[in-house]
Each structure stands twice: as structure tokens, then as C-alpha cells.
Design an enzyme around this catalytic site. Structure first.
Site, PDB file in Angstrom:
ATOM      1  N   PRO A 106     -46.966  16.826 -15.046  1.00 19.48           N
ATOM      2  CG  PRO A 106     -46.928  17.969 -17.084  1.00 19.48           C
ATOM      3  CD  PRO A 106     -47.358  18.099 -15.649  1.00 19.48           C
ATOM      4  CD  GLU A 107     -42.150  13.443 -13.520  1.00 19.57           C
ATOM      5  OE1 GLU A 107     -41.001  13.914 -13.627  1.00 19.57           O
ATOM      6  OE2 GLU A 107     -42.770  13.402 -12.452  1.00 19.57           O
ATOM      7  CE  LYS A 126     -42.221  19.378 -15.391  1.00 17.47           C
ATOM      8  NZ  LYS A 126     -42.838  19.447 -14.064  1.00 17.47           N
ATOM      9  CG  ASN A 148     -43.526  15.108  -6.594  1.00 19.57           C
ATOM     10  OD1 ASN A 148     -42.524  15.623  -6.115  1.00 19.57           O
ATOM     11  ND2 ASN A 148     -44.451  14.527  -5.856  1.00 19.57           N
ATOM     12  NE  ARG A 152     -42.221  19.414  -4.616  1.00 17.82           N
ATOM     13  CZ  ARG A 152     -42.113  20.702  -4.386  1.00 17.82           C
ATOM     14  NH1 ARG A 152     -43.070  21.525  -4.727  1.00 17.82           N
ATOM     15  NH2 ARG A 152     -41.044  21.184  -3.806  1.00 17.82           N
TER      16      ARG A 152
END
Ligand SMILES: [Zn+2]
Length: 284
Positions: free
Chosen positions: A2-3, A51, A165, A250
Site C-alpha cells: 500500500p501507499e 503505512k 512502489n 518489485r
């Protein structure tokens, strides 16, 4: 992954449902806390920290949760059907007379004393959406290891908290450098950090992690998730490659024309990340 803006929204939704109200149901479905008697306590607030989510309860307790890749908190009105996934994926249930918060697939569900919150979040760098945001400190931490690839340094929550990401890739594009560029070679690290803060702040109340200013589906990002498609600025096909080593790998995206710096051998056509934009390697 998650951002920070998604976590901020989740916290706001939970806060709206729970804060100031007494828990009528509290069920933590993790072995360590299965018997924790939280019902009857009032929820003081739900605060995001990077987060992480901190649900503070009266009596000096904090429920610490983290969404990691797939976790979600959903909020349901009384009588509404719970639709966030099968029951066995439920890790936490916090209910009041107004509504029920259900935590699905939460990899971290930890009850601790509010006085000990630092144990859970003390390692984090300045929080991009926090009231105590400190840009100079974030820049200082980022540059502490000048040889580190910039995307990796941005994702390290000990440097600054809140970037996943999507933003790591988009910030590299906006800075005109590849994700592998050593962070010490950034022309203006302060500007990059300021941009990160602006983007998360602009998106904290909406979905999509928009970095282009264009909220239309398919136009929200410069390079993230656009492998093989033309760069919106110059038309060159966007490249993609894996960055990092398992289990931390990633997908990186970049425009070979607009972004300068080192890059591995790339594929020009790659699978796009699945729903949720986790940024995991395609096919896994
Ligand atoms: Zn380009």
C-alpha cells in the site's frame, strides 16, 4: 504494497466509524490476542503512521495493524453484509453501535500499550502525511547511504514513511533519473522529497495515486504499470525490469529517454501488475 495515502484514507474511515464510541464487539483472531477483552472500551482515535495504523483505546491500549500487500480494513453499517473476503481471512473485528470495522488479511495485528507504540513505529522516518513532517530530516536520512539506488532508498520506511512502489517509480520519472541511480547523485534531493509530500497530500482523499494530474483511468501515471506503452511525455516505450532481490523484489518502470542513469537489461513488454497495483513481479 500500500501507499501511505491509502493507509491515511483507511485510518480516516476507521476513525469516523470508531472514534469516541464504545466497542460493543472486539475480536482479534490471532493466537496471541484471541482472548483480549476489549469490548466495553471506548476508541479514542485511529491514527496513520506511515503505512501503519494505530487504533488507540481507553485504558492505555493501542491496536497496531499493518496492511502489507493484501490487507484491508472495511467498514460496514449495522446489518450490511461483510464482503471483504472469506471469513477465515478476517483477522480483527471492531464493532460499535454505528458500524463495524473488519480487518481482512492483516499480516500484523498486535495489541500493545500506547506508551510502547514506539516499539512498533519508532523505526520509521518522517511521516509524509504526519503532522510532524520534517523534510530536512527525510533528506538527511535518504542521503545517509549515497550509493543506494534511489527507488530502494525511497521505499525504505526508515528514511521517510509512506512511499510504496507506485510513488517510488513515479518520483524517479519526475526527477528524470532511473530507479537505479545512486541517491547521492540526485540533482535536487530536497525537491524530490518535497514532490513526494505534495503527491501523497494531493491524493490523500482520493483513489488512484494520481501523479500526472489527470485522474482518468489509464492516464494517472507516467510510467508505473505502463510497460511497453508510450511515455506520455516523449512517446518512447516504457521499459520494465525487476529491481531488488527476493523477497524484496518489485517491478521497476522507466522511460529510457526521459530518465538518465544506470538500468539493467530491460524488457519493453511486460505483464502489468494485477488489480491493486501491488508492484509484484508479474506472474507471481
Ligand atoms: Zn519519455
Amino acid at each position: 504494497m500500500p501507499e501511505g495515502d491509502s493507509v491515511y484514507r483507511a485510518a480516516a474511515r476507521l476513525h469516523e466509524t470508531l472514534a469516541g464510541r464504545v466497542l460493543t464487539t472486539a475480536d482479534l483472531r490471532v493466537p496471541a490476542h484471541a482472548t483480549a477483552g476489549l469490548a466495553g472500551r471506548r476508541v479514542l482515535e485511529v491514527a496513520p503512521r506511515g503505512k501503519h495504523l494505530l487504533t488507540r483505546l481507553e485504558g492505555g491500549l493501542t491496536l497496531h495493524t499493518h496492511l502489507r500487500m493484501d490487507g484491508r480494513w472495511e467498514v460496514y453499517r449495522p446489518g450490511e453484509r461483510w464482503a471483504g473476503g472469506p471469513a477465515w481471512q478476517i483477522r480483527a473485528v471492531l464493532g460499535t453501535e454505528e458500524g463495524t470495522a473488519v480487518g481482512y488479511r492483516l499480516p500484523v495485528v498486535e495489541l500493545l500499550r500506547t506508551a510502547d507504540e514506539q516499539r512498533a513505529v519508532g523505526h520509521l522516518g518522517p511521516d509524509l502525511l504526519g503532522p510532524d513532517w520534517d523534510q530536512a530530516e527525510a533528506v538527511r536520512r535518504l542521503l545517509a547511504h549515497p550509493g543506494r539506488p534511489v527507488a530502494e532508498a525511497l521505499l525504505d520506511q526508515r528514511n521517510l514513511a509512506g512511499i510504496g512502489n507506485v510513488y517510488a517509480n513515479e518520483l524517479c520519472f519526475l526527477a528524470g533519473v532511473t530507479p537505479w541511480t545512486p541517491v547521492g547523485e540526485l540533482p535536487r534531493p530536497d525537491r524530490l522529497v518535497e514532490r513526494a509530500r505534495q503527491l501523497l497530500d494531493a491524493n490523500r482523499l482520493r483513489d488512484g495515486h494520481v501523479t500526472t494530474g489527470d485522474t482518468r483511468r489509464g492516464h494517472q501515471h507516467w510510467v508505473y504499470g505502463r510497460a511497453g506503452r508510450p511515455c506520455p511525455r516523449c512517446g518512447t516505450p516504457v521499459l520494465t525490469a525487476q529491481q531488488g532481490t527476493p523477497p524484496q523484489e518489485r517491478v521497476a518502470f522507466w522511460c529510457p529517454y526521459c530518465q538518465r542513469g544506470p538500468a539493467p537489461e530491460a524488457r519493453s513488454t511486460g505483464a502489468r501488475p494485477g488489480p491493486g497495483g501491488g508492484g509484484r513481479r508479474p506472474g507471481r
